[in-house]
Each structure stands twice: as structure tokens, then as C-alpha cells.
Enzyme design. Sequence first.
Site: not given
Ligand code: PHE
Length: 357
Positions: A82, A183, A185, A187
Site C-alpha cells: 500500500k 460514511g 462517500g 463507496v
Molecule cells: N484501494 C482499493 C482496495 O484497497 C482498491 C484497489 C485494490 C486499488 C488493488 C488498487 C489495487 O482494495
Amino acid sequence: MSNGISRRIEAFDGVGVITRYDRPTGTWIFICIHDDTLGSTTGGTRMRQYPEPADGLTDAMRLARGMTHKWAALGLPFGGAKAVLATSRPLVGEERTGLLERYGRLIESLGGIFATGEDLGTTPEDFAIITGQTSFVHGIHPETREKIDPGPFTARGVFHGMQAAVGEVFDGGLEGRTVMVQGAGHVGGRLVDLLHEAGASVLVTDIDGDAAESAAARVGGATVPAEDAYATDCDVYAPCAIGATLNAETIPLLRCRLVAGSANNQLAEPEDADRLHDRGIIYAPDYIINAGGALAFALLIGGETESEVLFTRMTDIGETVAEVLREAARSDESPVTAAGRRVERTLQEARGASQDD
Ligand code: PHE
């Protein structure tokens, strides 16, 4: 280096952290690579201001670990990572574009060990800029080259996950159930609509009162003040905003049977899973129920481009949630424990297989 960053990197249980300070915008960039057992590491990029840059690093580490779990729980061939862009102030216009371009070049320079897509605070428009600098971006339509928004897939996945969980807990559908969505937003707002279509009555709460009002008005639902979000009677509580809303203070207040929502890292600490279990509240593990965006992107890489088909496949999330809840019910344990075992099984099998090669 900012206070606490080196100590946190030493304590990280993952592969490592790529750190850069973006001087023109005063932004700390943290790319946390957690586990690459299942494939090249992939996870969203979050952009926000934190009290301290080190808090952004901690967030990225926790979210990266969550991505390892997310891919493994669904049996998808990616590793967990991440990124966090911890900004010093809200960034718009040229400043934002500049940061995103430099960030895109940084990703490109990593040569594919990390690929990314949207998360809280980043948009498909941001990713159109990043895509100008690197090909290691998820969710690009192979023919039209358009950036696909994961939000609607995540919302649909949460919907199916909730439907499956409701089926396990109440022995029926969403019709007539009261769902509190926290929330409204990107989603959460879509989830409100899907729940309404399925016949649920929806309560909406948001720190942005206008956002709550407009979502509730669309579906003829009621709004709940943010401070009453936890103590309000409902069948399902759906955390769809920030993380850590399930903690030692809030769990005793809850008046629901089920927690099922899209936020990442919903539990403040591991013990919160047991706190929920002890209260008889069933918790759909966040990294499974919110995996719709990740699943859609993985299917896209696998060559599936029909959005109808992608949406239909979000029922996979429902099946996985149901399997995990059943396994947990059989052994009278928290669904978090059952889900963790599922993840470990997948990782162990992959480690075993790579040793056989
Ligand atoms: N951010 C979202 C998640 O955590 C979607 C995502 C997944 C974006 C994988 C990029 C890669 O699931």
C-alpha cells in the site's frame, strides 16, 4: 528524518518500505511492501494529511498487511502493499499534478515490484496523471486505455457480502432489515442505493451532514447524527468511512447483530474481534467484504473487460464471506480467526509450492 519513522520501519513485519520526501509539496511518500509470496505486490494509494508523517507510515503498513490478506483470502495471485502520500496541506491544481507525476516516476523506477490504484483521497483523474508516467497502474481498460473506477465494484462487493452475512445470521434477505451506513462517500453512497433497491431501510450517518442528508433523501431514509452512529438500533452496522471505528469504546455501545461495511482496518486492535464475538455480534472481516475493487482489477488483468461480467463476479465476495462465517460458526470463534486461517492456508500452500520447484 521525521520523529519515529526509523523505529516504525524497524518494527514492520513486511518486506520493506520505500520512502521519499517530495520537497516541492512537503509530502512524505511511503510505499509499504508487505508480502510478495503470491505475486507482485499491489495496493491502492491513499492521499491525506496526518497529524504526523509517521502516522501516515503506520497507516500504510497496516493497510499493506490488509492487502496481503485481501489477495490471499480471495485466492488472487498478488502480494500485499500500500502507498500513502502524507501531504502537508490539501493539494490542488498544478501542485497536485506535480506530486502525482513525480510519484508516477517513482513507481516506474521500481520496475514492477509494486503496482497501484485508487484509495481514499485519490481519484480516477489522479490516476490518469500517474498513468502518464508509469504502466504499473491497475484498472486501465486494455482497449480504451480509460481508467476504471474501483468504487462501484467495491460497493457491489460489500452489498453481496452483506446479503450473504444477513442470510447466515437472520436466515432471510435484506428486505425489511435496517442498515446503518456510516460514511456516504464514494463507496458508502452507492451502497445506500443498492440496499434501498434490495428493500432494506437505510439510516445514514456522515461527519459531513450534507452528504448524509442527500444520500438519505435519495432513498427516503433517515439520517443519524455522527455522535449517535454506534448506539442506534439497527440490524446491520456498515462502517464505510475511516478505519478503527470498532474499538473498546464503541463495541459496548453497538445495538446491531452484524457488522458489514467497506472501510479498511475497521478494528482498532486485534482484541476487538473477540469483543464483538463475546457480544454475539457477527463481523464480516473488512479485507474480504471490501475486496470488490481489488477483485475487479484482478479480473481485468486476467482479460475480462465486460463490465456486466465484472459486476456479476462480485457475488464471489458474498460466497467467500458466507464460507468464512460458516467456518467461524462451526468452531464458535470470531470470523477474523477463521479468515486468518484461510489466508495462512493460502500463503503456506504457495510457500510449499515454490519450495518444490
Ligand atoms: N484501494 C482499493 C482496495 O484497497 C482498491 C484497489 C485494490 C486499488 C488493488 C488498487 C489495487 O482494495
